[in-house]
Design a protein around this motif. Sequence first.
Motif, PDB file in Angstrom:
ATOM      1  N   GLU A 143       5.810   5.267  14.057  1.00  0.00           N
ATOM      2  CA  GLU A 143       6.534   6.177  13.166  1.00  0.00           C
ATOM      3  C   GLU A 143       6.943   5.500  11.858  1.00  0.00           C
ATOM      4  OE1 GLU A 143       9.592   3.872  15.447  1.00  0.00           O
ATOM      5  OE2 GLU A 143       7.639   4.789  15.872  1.00  0.00           O
ATOM      6  N   ASP A 144       6.818   4.183  11.807  1.00  0.00           N
ATOM      7  CA  ASP A 144       7.256   3.427  10.632  1.00  0.00           C
ATOM      8  C   ASP A 144       6.095   3.303   9.645  1.00  0.00           C
ATOM      9  OD1 ASP A 144       9.912   2.882  11.526  1.00  0.00           O
ATOM     10  OD2 ASP A 144       9.072   1.399  12.900  1.00  0.00           O
ATOM     11  N   ASP A 145       5.893   4.370   8.896  1.00  0.00           N
ATOM     12  CA  ASP A 145       4.736   4.463   8.025  1.00  0.00           C
ATOM     13  C   ASP A 145       5.025   3.825   6.660  1.00  0.00           C
ATOM     14  OD1 ASP A 145       2.886   5.659   6.050  1.00  0.00           O
ATOM     15  OD2 ASP A 145       2.162   6.815   7.748  1.00  0.00           O
ATOM     16  N   GLY A 146       5.921   4.425   5.909  1.00  0.00           N
ATOM     17  CA  GLY A 146       6.339   3.869   4.628  1.00  0.00           C
ATOM     18  C   GLY A 146       5.473   4.232   3.453  1.00  0.00           C
ATOM     19  N   ARG A 147       4.356   4.940   3.682  1.00  0.00           N
ATOM     20  CA  ARG A 147       3.500   5.302   2.555  1.00  0.00           C
ATOM     21  C   ARG A 147       4.203   6.331   1.667  1.00  0.00           C
ATOM     22  NH1 ARG A 147      -2.021   6.525   5.794  1.00  0.00           N
ATOM     23  NH2 ARG A 147      -0.489   7.512   7.179  1.00  0.00           N
ATOM     24  N   TYR A 148       3.831   6.369   0.403  1.00  0.00           N
ATOM     25  CA  TYR A 148       4.498   7.270  -0.533  1.00  0.00           C
ATOM     26  C   TYR A 148       3.636   7.421  -1.776  1.00  0.00           C
ATOM     27  CZ  TYR A 148       5.615   3.310  -3.509  1.00  0.00           C
ATOM     28  OH  TYR A 148       5.510   2.230  -4.351  1.00  0.00           O
ATOM     29  N   ASP A 150       3.799   6.876  -5.707  1.00  0.00           N
ATOM     30  CA  ASP A 150       4.554   6.260  -6.785  1.00  0.00           C
ATOM     31  C   ASP A 150       4.422   7.118  -8.043  1.00  0.00           C
ATOM     32  OD1 ASP A 150       5.751   3.312  -7.443  1.00  0.00           O
ATOM     33  OD2 ASP A 150       4.752   4.157  -9.201  1.00  0.00           O
ATOM     34  N   ALA A 151       5.544   7.341  -8.733  1.00  0.00           N
ATOM     35  CA  ALA A 151       5.533   8.241  -9.887  1.00  0.00           C
ATOM     36  C   ALA A 151       4.723   7.688 -11.049  1.00  0.00           C
ATOM     37  CB  ALA A 151       6.962   8.527 -10.338  1.00  0.00           C
ATOM     38  N   PHE A 152       4.471   6.386 -11.076  1.00  0.00           N
ATOM     39  CA  PHE A 152       3.643   5.810 -12.131  1.00  0.00           C
ATOM     40  C   PHE A 152       2.336   5.245 -11.579  1.00  0.00           C
ATOM     41  CE2 PHE A 152       2.158   2.522 -15.041  1.00  0.00           C
ATOM     42  CZ  PHE A 152       2.185   3.203 -16.244  1.00  0.00           C
ATOM     43  N   ALA A 153       2.418   4.510 -10.484  1.00  0.00           N
ATOM     44  CA  ALA A 153       1.236   3.829  -9.950  1.00  0.00           C
ATOM     45  C   ALA A 153       0.380   4.711  -9.045  1.00  0.00           C
ATOM     46  CB  ALA A 153       1.664   2.571  -9.196  1.00  0.00           C
ATOM     47  N   GLY A 154       0.893   5.894  -8.668  1.00  0.00           N
ATOM     48  CA  GLY A 154       0.097   6.816  -7.868  1.00  0.00           C
ATOM     49  C   GLY A 154       0.251   6.608  -6.371  1.00  0.00           C
ATOM     50  N   PRO A 155      -0.613   7.258  -5.548  1.00  0.00           N
ATOM     51  CA  PRO A 155      -0.482   7.191  -4.088  1.00  0.00           C
ATOM     52  C   PRO A 155      -0.625   5.765  -3.565  1.00  0.00           C
ATOM     53  CG  PRO A 155      -1.971   8.961  -4.744  1.00  0.00           C
ATOM     54  CD  PRO A 155      -1.720   8.148  -5.978  1.00  0.00           C
ATOM     55  N   GLN A 156       0.280   5.384  -2.700  1.00  0.00           N
ATOM     56  CA  GLN A 156       0.238   4.084  -2.026  1.00  0.00           C
ATOM     57  C   GLN A 156      -0.117   4.344  -0.563  1.00  0.00           C
ATOM     58  OE1 GLN A 156       0.696   1.250  -4.063  1.00  0.00           O
ATOM     59  NE2 GLN A 156       0.530   2.961  -5.512  1.00  0.00           N
ATOM     60  N   THR A 157      -1.335   4.002  -0.188  1.00  0.00           N
ATOM     61  CA  THR A 157      -1.909   4.493   1.066  1.00  0.00           C
ATOM     62  C   THR A 157      -1.811   3.515   2.226  1.00  0.00           C
ATOM     63  OG1 THR A 157      -4.095   3.691   0.400  1.00  0.00           O
ATOM     64  CG2 THR A 157      -3.518   5.953  -0.202  1.00  0.00           C
ATOM     65  N   LYS A 158      -1.345   2.287   1.982  1.00  0.00           N
ATOM     66  CA  LYS A 158      -1.237   1.320   3.071  1.00  0.00           C
ATOM     67  C   LYS A 158       0.148   1.403   3.710  1.00  0.00           C
ATOM     68  CE  LYS A 158      -4.645  -2.025   1.434  1.00  0.00           C
ATOM     69  NZ  LYS A 158      -4.913  -3.445   1.087  1.00  0.00           N
ATOM     70  N   THR A 159       0.186   1.309   5.025  1.00  0.00           N
ATOM     71  CA  THR A 159       1.455   1.393   5.745  1.00  0.00           C
ATOM     72  C   THR A 159       2.208   0.068   5.669  1.00  0.00           C
ATOM     73  OG1 THR A 159       0.519   0.635   7.836  1.00  0.00           O
ATOM     74  CG2 THR A 159       0.413   3.008   7.371  1.00  0.00           C
ATOM     75  N   ALA A 162       0.528  -2.484   7.889  1.00  0.00           N
ATOM     76  CA  ALA A 162      -0.685  -3.079   7.332  1.00  0.00           C
ATOM     77  C   ALA A 162      -0.364  -4.093   6.235  1.00  0.00           C
ATOM     78  CB  ALA A 162      -1.591  -1.985   6.775  1.00  0.00           C
ATOM     79  N   LEU A 163       0.735  -3.886   5.499  1.00  0.00           N
ATOM     80  CA  LEU A 163       1.057  -4.754   4.369  1.00  0.00           C
ATOM     81  C   LEU A 163       1.887  -5.964   4.778  1.00  0.00           C
ATOM     82  CD1 LEU A 163       1.843  -1.997   1.751  1.00  0.00           C
ATOM     83  CD2 LEU A 163       0.035  -3.709   1.545  1.00  0.00           C
ATOM     84  N   THR A 164       2.934  -5.736   5.545  1.00  0.00           N
ATOM     85  CA  THR A 164       3.868  -6.827   5.857  1.00  0.00           C
ATOM     86  C   THR A 164       3.950  -7.156   7.330  1.00  0.00           C
ATOM     87  OG1 THR A 164       5.737  -5.305   6.082  1.00  0.00           O
ATOM     88  CG2 THR A 164       5.328  -6.214   3.884  1.00  0.00           C
ATOM     89  N   GLY A 165       3.594  -6.204   8.212  1.00  0.00           N
ATOM     90  CA  GLY A 165       3.897  -6.381   9.619  1.00  0.00           C
ATOM     91  C   GLY A 165       5.404  -6.335   9.828  1.00  0.00           C
ATOM     92  N   ASP A 166       5.869  -6.774  10.990  1.00  0.00           N
ATOM     93  CA  ASP A 166       7.311  -6.813  11.267  1.00  0.00           C
ATOM     94  C   ASP A 166       7.970  -7.699  10.213  1.00  0.00           C
ATOM     95  OD1 ASP A 166       6.579  -5.415  13.522  1.00  0.00           O
ATOM     96  OD2 ASP A 166       6.921  -7.078  14.919  1.00  0.00           O
ATOM     97  N   PHE A 167       8.903  -7.153   9.454  1.00  0.00           N
ATOM     98  CA  PHE A 167       9.453  -7.911   8.331  1.00  0.00           C
ATOM     99  C   PHE A 167      10.874  -8.376   8.616  1.00  0.00           C
ATOM    100  CE2 PHE A 167       9.781  -3.369   7.458  1.00  0.00           C
ATOM    101  CZ  PHE A 167      11.132  -3.189   7.171  1.00  0.00           C
ATOM    102  N   VAL A 168      11.297  -9.396   7.865  1.00  0.00           N
ATOM    103  CA  VAL A 168      12.590 -10.052   8.078  1.00  0.00           C
ATOM    104  C   VAL A 168      13.710  -9.235   7.454  1.00  0.00           C
ATOM    105  CG1 VAL A 168      13.959 -12.110   7.541  1.00  0.00           C
ATOM    106  CG2 VAL A 168      11.545 -12.348   8.175  1.00  0.00           C
ATOM    107  N   LEU A 169      14.779  -9.036   8.231  1.00  0.00           N
ATOM    108  CA  LEU A 169      15.970  -8.360   7.724  1.00  0.00           C
ATOM    109  C   LEU A 169      17.139  -9.310   7.500  1.00  0.00           C
ATOM    110  CD1 LEU A 169      16.147  -4.981   9.683  1.00  0.00           C
ATOM    111  CD2 LEU A 169      15.236  -5.438   7.409  1.00  0.00           C
ATOM    112  N   VAL A 202       5.851  -4.508  -0.987  1.00  0.00           N
ATOM    113  CA  VAL A 202       6.983  -4.465  -0.057  1.00  0.00           C
ATOM    114  C   VAL A 202       7.715  -3.128  -0.088  1.00  0.00           C
ATOM    115  CG1 VAL A 202       7.315  -6.955  -0.133  1.00  0.00           C
ATOM    116  CG2 VAL A 202       8.585  -5.511  -1.715  1.00  0.00           C
ATOM    117  N   THR A 203       7.304  -2.219  -0.960  1.00  0.00           N
ATOM    118  CA  THR A 203       7.998  -0.932  -1.054  1.00  0.00           C
ATOM    119  C   THR A 203       7.845  -0.092   0.210  1.00  0.00           C
ATOM    120  OG1 THR A 203       7.723  -0.986  -3.454  1.00  0.00           O
ATOM    121  CG2 THR A 203       8.310   1.124  -2.480  1.00  0.00           C
ATOM    122  N   PRO A 204       6.682  -0.038   0.880  1.00  0.00           N
ATOM    123  CA  PRO A 204       6.625   0.696   2.149  1.00  0.00           C
ATOM    124  C   PRO A 204       7.633   0.175   3.177  1.00  0.00           C
ATOM    125  CG  PRO A 204       4.421   0.373   1.322  1.00  0.00           C
ATOM    126  CD  PRO A 204       5.328  -0.434   0.433  1.00  0.00           C
ATOM    127  N   ALA A 205       7.870  -1.130   3.214  1.00  0.00           N
ATOM    128  CA  ALA A 205       8.874  -1.668   4.132  1.00  0.00           C
ATOM    129  C   ALA A 205      10.260  -1.130   3.777  1.00  0.00           C
ATOM    130  CB  ALA A 205       8.867  -3.193   4.084  1.00  0.00           C
TER     131      ALA A 205
END
Length: 301
Positions: A143-148, A150-159, A162-169, A202-205
Amino acid sequence: MKRVGRLAPSPTGALHLGNVRTFMVAWLQMRACGGEVRLRIEDLDHPKHKAGAAEGLIEDLRWLGFDWDGPVVRQSDRLPLYREALTRLGPLYPCCCTRADILGAQSAPHPGEVLRYPGTCRRRVAPPPEGHLPAWRLPLGPEDDGRYVDAFAGPQTKTADALTGDFVLARGDAPAYVLAVVVDDHEMGVTDVVRGDDILPVTPAQNVLYRRLGWEPPTYWHVPLVVGPDGLRLAKRHGDTRVAAYREAGIAPGRILTALARSCGWLAPDETVATLADLLPRFTLDTLPHAPFIWRDDLLP
């Protein structure tokens, strides 16, 4: 609803021209629509932070004509907010991997990418070694998709996976940047985030955190960086592009603003401005190139 943007410099050094161009877009966008601009100093503990850098950043911004609404916000004053958010995001798991460990488990990232964590410690059953300060990672699910879009860069299709994996909080009880930024932007009512496109991976995260916390993500506008003639992000190797250096050389703010405004398509080659406010009637994102801007000092009028 009133739109709110923000300027969020980090005191790892002086304000330079790459920061200024992005901040110009953020400031003009909000002032042109009657929105608010907030200033946040992102000063969570970092080995590159320099004493007095935050005060220098504020002085340079004011010299260039930037203003903002409300008091200056400092992340170092907001640790309880981040720790409270951490309690809502569990369960996390401790990670003992070093950067070298992660690099060894995968191919090195290409330019513009971040290291993807392969989930090594998610399967670890032994406790962290004694004396080791673990990083606390968020296990991602389907369920942790994160795709969106971007109002300037356009569709960001990687989840996010796929980009970061489990990330550090957090590391120990010190919150990570990815968490602090989400908490800050939500708490400050930020509706529009304008920043460099190096943050795209890192924006999808960050979107995952917004949704897990039940908050609405802002609209993102990731704009191209300023680079040197070699195509690499503007840095010391390209000469001294600190705003303070131009001030000390007696260069007026309008010359810096004019050069950067021309790169955004807001001024013709023979046009100049004296103040940041002079650009308000000219502001549009329609003319902003999608390619990085190559800086040379001979671009100063």
